[in-house]
Design a protein around this motif. Structure first.
Motif, PDB file in Angstrom:
ATOM      1  N   ARG A 139     -10.690   3.589  -1.823  1.00  0.00           N
ATOM      2  CA  ARG A 139      -9.424   3.235  -2.473  1.00  0.00           C
ATOM      3  C   ARG A 139      -8.672   2.183  -1.665  1.00  0.00           C
ATOM      4  NH1 ARG A 139      -7.545   9.065  -3.283  1.00  0.00           N
ATOM      5  NH2 ARG A 139      -5.452   8.214  -3.240  1.00  0.00           N
ATOM      6  N   ALA A 140      -8.745   2.314  -0.347  1.00  0.00           N
ATOM      7  CA  ALA A 140      -8.085   1.332   0.519  1.00  0.00           C
ATOM      8  C   ALA A 140      -8.635  -0.060   0.257  1.00  0.00           C
ATOM      9  CB  ALA A 140      -8.294   1.709   1.987  1.00  0.00           C
ATOM     10  N   LYS A 141      -9.963  -0.133   0.078  1.00  0.00           N
ATOM     11  CA  LYS A 141     -10.597  -1.443  -0.125  1.00  0.00           C
ATOM     12  C   LYS A 141     -10.196  -2.058  -1.457  1.00  0.00           C
ATOM     13  CE  LYS A 141     -14.708  -0.809   2.720  1.00  0.00           C
ATOM     14  NZ  LYS A 141     -16.121  -0.393   2.643  1.00  0.00           N
ATOM     15  N   ILE A 142      -9.899  -1.218  -2.430  1.00  0.00           N
ATOM     16  CA  ILE A 142      -9.443  -1.738  -3.732  1.00  0.00           C
ATOM     17  C   ILE A 142      -8.048  -2.350  -3.575  1.00  0.00           C
ATOM     18  CG2 ILE A 142      -8.799  -1.090  -6.090  1.00  0.00           C
ATOM     19  CD1 ILE A 142     -11.065   1.039  -5.909  1.00  0.00           C
ATOM     20  N   GLY A 143      -7.196  -1.668  -2.829  1.00  0.00           N
ATOM     21  CA  GLY A 143      -5.891  -2.251  -2.489  1.00  0.00           C
ATOM     22  C   GLY A 143      -4.883  -2.319  -3.622  1.00  0.00           C
ATOM     23  N   ILE A 144      -4.928  -1.357  -4.522  1.00  0.00           N
ATOM     24  CA  ILE A 144      -3.951  -1.313  -5.625  1.00  0.00           C
ATOM     25  C   ILE A 144      -3.144  -0.015  -5.503  1.00  0.00           C
ATOM     26  CG2 ILE A 144      -3.711  -1.151  -8.149  1.00  0.00           C
ATOM     27  CD1 ILE A 144      -6.093  -3.021  -8.351  1.00  0.00           C
ATOM     28  N   TYR A 145      -1.814  -0.147  -5.567  1.00  0.00           N
ATOM     29  CA  TYR A 145      -0.954   0.993  -5.240  1.00  0.00           C
ATOM     30  C   TYR A 145       0.150   1.194  -6.264  1.00  0.00           C
ATOM     31  CZ  TYR A 145      -3.296   0.444  -0.797  1.00  0.00           C
ATOM     32  OH  TYR A 145      -4.260   0.352   0.164  1.00  0.00           O
ATOM     33  N   PRO A 146       0.552   2.481  -6.452  1.00  0.00           N
ATOM     34  CA  PRO A 146       1.705   2.742  -7.324  1.00  0.00           C
ATOM     35  C   PRO A 146       2.998   2.381  -6.590  1.00  0.00           C
ATOM     36  CG  PRO A 146       0.911   4.785  -6.349  1.00  0.00           C
ATOM     37  CD  PRO A 146      -0.033   3.700  -5.908  1.00  0.00           C
ATOM     38  N   GLU A 147       4.038   2.198  -7.367  1.00  0.00           N
ATOM     39  CA  GLU A 147       5.324   1.765  -6.813  1.00  0.00           C
ATOM     40  C   GLU A 147       5.827   2.682  -5.692  1.00  0.00           C
ATOM     41  OE1 GLU A 147       8.128   0.614  -9.757  1.00  0.00           O
ATOM     42  OE2 GLU A 147       9.216  -0.490  -8.194  1.00  0.00           O
ATOM     43  N   ARG A 148       5.570   4.003  -5.853  1.00  0.00           N
ATOM     44  CA  ARG A 148       6.118   4.925  -4.845  1.00  0.00           C
ATOM     45  C   ARG A 148       5.546   4.694  -3.438  1.00  0.00           C
ATOM     46  NH1 ARG A 148       1.675   8.452  -5.190  1.00  0.00           N
ATOM     47  NH2 ARG A 148       1.227   8.595  -7.403  1.00  0.00           N
ATOM     48  N   SER A 149       4.362   4.083  -3.352  1.00  0.00           N
ATOM     49  CA  SER A 149       3.804   3.790  -2.020  1.00  0.00           C
ATOM     50  C   SER A 149       4.538   2.643  -1.343  1.00  0.00           C
ATOM     51  CB  SER A 149       2.334   3.371  -2.114  1.00  0.00           C
ATOM     52  OG  SER A 149       1.613   4.246  -2.904  1.00  0.00           O
ATOM     53  N   LEU A 150       5.313   1.899  -2.142  1.00  0.00           N
ATOM     54  CA  LEU A 150       5.949   0.690  -1.596  1.00  0.00           C
ATOM     55  C   LEU A 150       7.451   0.861  -1.356  1.00  0.00           C
ATOM     56  CD1 LEU A 150       3.327  -0.496  -3.134  1.00  0.00           C
ATOM     57  CD2 LEU A 150       4.588  -2.621  -3.148  1.00  0.00           C
ATOM     58  N   GLN A 151       7.933   2.106  -1.470  1.00  0.00           N
ATOM     59  CA  GLN A 151       9.378   2.328  -1.396  1.00  0.00           C
ATOM     60  C   GLN A 151      10.048   1.728  -0.167  1.00  0.00           C
ATOM     61  OE1 GLN A 151      10.089   6.522  -1.739  1.00  0.00           O
ATOM     62  NE2 GLN A 151       9.570   6.485  -3.909  1.00  0.00           N
ATOM     63  N   GLU A 152       9.333   1.759   0.957  1.00  0.00           N
ATOM     64  CA  GLU A 152       9.960   1.307   2.195  1.00  0.00           C
ATOM     65  C   GLU A 152       9.616  -0.146   2.546  1.00  0.00           C
ATOM     66  OE1 GLU A 152      11.470   3.710   4.918  1.00  0.00           O
ATOM     67  OE2 GLU A 152      10.118   5.421   4.712  1.00  0.00           O
ATOM     68  N   VAL A 153       8.914  -0.809   1.661  1.00  0.00           N
ATOM     69  CA  VAL A 153       8.514  -2.191   1.958  1.00  0.00           C
ATOM     70  C   VAL A 153       9.722  -3.127   1.790  1.00  0.00           C
ATOM     71  CG1 VAL A 153       6.982  -4.089   1.282  1.00  0.00           C
ATOM     72  CG2 VAL A 153       6.171  -1.731   1.147  1.00  0.00           C
ATOM     73  N   PRO A 154      10.058  -3.907   2.821  1.00  0.00           N
ATOM     74  CA  PRO A 154      11.168  -4.847   2.679  1.00  0.00           C
ATOM     75  C   PRO A 154      10.898  -5.823   1.524  1.00  0.00           C
ATOM     76  CG  PRO A 154      10.407  -4.754   4.970  1.00  0.00           C
ATOM     77  CD  PRO A 154       9.442  -3.949   4.152  1.00  0.00           C
ATOM     78  N   ASP A 155      11.987  -6.234   0.835  1.00  0.00           N
ATOM     79  CA  ASP A 155      11.824  -7.069  -0.363  1.00  0.00           C
ATOM     80  C   ASP A 155      11.018  -8.338  -0.115  1.00  0.00           C
ATOM     81  OD1 ASP A 155      12.994  -5.422  -2.118  1.00  0.00           O
ATOM     82  OD2 ASP A 155      15.013  -6.323  -1.958  1.00  0.00           O
ATOM     83  N   GLU A 156      11.310  -9.005   1.014  1.00  0.00           N
ATOM     84  CA  GLU A 156      10.621 -10.292   1.239  1.00  0.00           C
ATOM     85  C   GLU A 156       9.126 -10.066   1.480  1.00  0.00           C
ATOM     86  OE1 GLU A 156      12.686  -8.934   3.420  1.00  0.00           O
ATOM     87  OE2 GLU A 156      11.832  -9.110   5.438  1.00  0.00           O
ATOM     88  N   VAL A 157       8.773  -8.922   2.065  1.00  0.00           N
ATOM     89  CA  VAL A 157       7.358  -8.612   2.298  1.00  0.00           C
ATOM     90  C   VAL A 157       6.680  -8.322   0.959  1.00  0.00           C
ATOM     91  CG1 VAL A 157       5.765  -6.985   3.413  1.00  0.00           C
ATOM     92  CG2 VAL A 157       7.841  -7.707   4.606  1.00  0.00           C
ATOM     93  N   LYS A 158       7.395  -7.596   0.111  1.00  0.00           N
ATOM     94  CA  LYS A 158       6.857  -7.268  -1.217  1.00  0.00           C
ATOM     95  C   LYS A 158       6.561  -8.552  -1.982  1.00  0.00           C
ATOM     96  CE  LYS A 158       8.714  -3.493  -3.534  1.00  0.00           C
ATOM     97  NZ  LYS A 158       9.642  -2.903  -4.518  1.00  0.00           N
ATOM     98  N   LYS A 159       7.516  -9.481  -1.928  1.00  0.00           N
ATOM     99  CA  LYS A 159       7.353 -10.746  -2.654  1.00  0.00           C
ATOM    100  C   LYS A 159       6.171 -11.529  -2.125  1.00  0.00           C
ATOM    101  CE  LYS A 159      11.830 -12.115  -4.194  1.00  0.00           C
ATOM    102  NZ  LYS A 159      12.983 -12.355  -3.347  1.00  0.00           N
ATOM    103  N   LYS A 160       6.040 -11.521  -0.799  1.00  0.00           N
ATOM    104  CA  LYS A 160       5.039 -12.382  -0.167  1.00  0.00           C
ATOM    105  C   LYS A 160       3.622 -11.825  -0.317  1.00  0.00           C
ATOM    106  CE  LYS A 160       4.398 -14.781   4.186  1.00  0.00           C
ATOM    107  NZ  LYS A 160       4.748 -14.793   5.596  1.00  0.00           N
ATOM    108  N   PHE A 161       3.474 -10.511  -0.220  1.00  0.00           N
ATOM    109  CA  PHE A 161       2.127  -9.958  -0.098  1.00  0.00           C
ATOM    110  C   PHE A 161       1.650  -9.070  -1.242  1.00  0.00           C
ATOM    111  CE2 PHE A 161       3.179 -10.637   4.511  1.00  0.00           C
ATOM    112  CZ  PHE A 161       2.223 -11.624   4.735  1.00  0.00           C
ATOM    113  N   PHE A 162       2.458  -8.910  -2.279  1.00  0.00           N
ATOM    114  CA  PHE A 162       2.029  -8.051  -3.386  1.00  0.00           C
ATOM    115  C   PHE A 162       2.179  -8.769  -4.723  1.00  0.00           C
ATOM    116  CE2 PHE A 162       3.115  -5.097  -0.023  1.00  0.00           C
ATOM    117  CZ  PHE A 162       2.170  -4.098  -0.135  1.00  0.00           C
TER     118      PHE A 162
END
Ligand SMILES: C[S@@+](CC[C@H](N)C(=O)[O-])C[C@H]1O[C@@H](n2cnc3c(N)ncnc32)[C@H](O)[C@@H]1O
Length: 257
Positions: A139-162
């Motif tokens: 699953r890690a290699k697929i690299g697709i995640y639900p929103e709840r896994s990203l709750q703590e991701v800073p906005d600029e990181v989310k924009k840049k890497f997802f």
């Protein structure tokens, strides 16, 4: 030998996984609730069924390896890593050897890679990520995640890497490329050496006191002098000096030089 002890022996023979090194009450409870749900009366029946039923065996593996994880889990600690720990490590060494041990479905090593990319080009970032559970690694290699896994991701990181795909988020290919996933059992397989940073979070809590202590020694041997062990936010080490560590910050331990 009681029913559970015999099960431990059988599982060790079948998989190499030593359940005796996991806290007994907790593990037994998790597995009992699974076999009862599947209609078995005891561990013996459960094991026998597992011998022929691959799905049941995978369900067992799923239940025993608790895979919950998220990006930037305990975000304040990752801030400490970025602002205080990494600058010091980079002062000594431009190329860091980094290991995310018990990486589950990849949120932790990908977080590491994204943070390291603030210090060097992403194309040069390299993180080893290991787990006992092959399903989690796939699953890690697929690299697709639900929103709840990203709750703590800073906005600029989310924009840049997802990239958002429907209700899921896909991690950037270059971040993916910075992480190498491998199967590894912390309680049985040898460790590489000369690490600058080992991140091992939220797995030691499942192990017995003896298993944990032996792992602290092994992590210490796997680090370079001055290297850092980063543990989970309920996993403070009591008496770090007895394993060759000094406290660098809360939940960060430096190998004594
Ligand atoms: C709760 S997750 C922690 C994930 C991540 N480190 C975090 O903090 O979010 C625990 C992980 O430990 C793994 N694990 C359990 N026993 C292990 C062992 N003996 N060796 C390596 N990994 C193990 C499980 O498969 C699971 O993916």
């Amino acid at each position: 030998m009681n029913d559970y002890q015999q099960f431990i022996v059988n599982i060790k023979k079948k998989t190499g996984i030593d359940l005796a090194q996991y806290k007994e009450a907790q593990m037994k409870r998790r597995l009992t609730s699974l076999y009862e749900k599947r209609g078995f009366k005891n561990f013996q029946e459960f094991f026998q069924a597992m011998e022929t039923d691959q799905n049941l065996f995978h369900e067992f593996l799923d239940r025993m390896t608790i895979n919950v994880s998220e990006f930037y889990r305990n975000a304040k600690r990752w801030e400490v890593l970025e602002q205080r720990i990494l600058p010091k490590l980079f002062e000594r060494n431009r190329r860091l050897k980094v290991w995310s041990a018990a990486c589950s479905t990849g949120e932790e090593p990908y977080t590491l890679a994204m943070i390291l990319s603030k210090f060097m080009p992403l194309s040069q970032v390299s993180v080893l990520a290991t787990d006992l559970d092959e399903n989690a690694i796939s699953r890690a290699k697929i690299g697709i995640y639900p929103e709840r896994s990203l709750q703590e991701v800073p906005d600029e990181v989310k924009k840049k890497f997802f990239t958002k795909e429907g209700i899921y988020y896909k991690i950037d290919e270059q971040v993916k490329g910075a992480v190498t996933f491998k199967k590894h059992n912390l309680l049985a397989d040898p460790f590489e050496t000369n690490y600058d940073l080992i991140v091992c979070r939220n797995v030691l809590i499942y192990f017995t006191e003896e298993a944990k202590q032996s792992l602290y020694h092994k992590f210490n041997q796997a680090l370079r002098p001055g290297g850092i062990l980063f543990v989970g936010s309920t996993e403070q080490i009591f008496n770090p000096l007895s394993y060759g560590f000094e406290t660098e910050d809360t939940f960060f331990y430096r190998k004594v030089e």
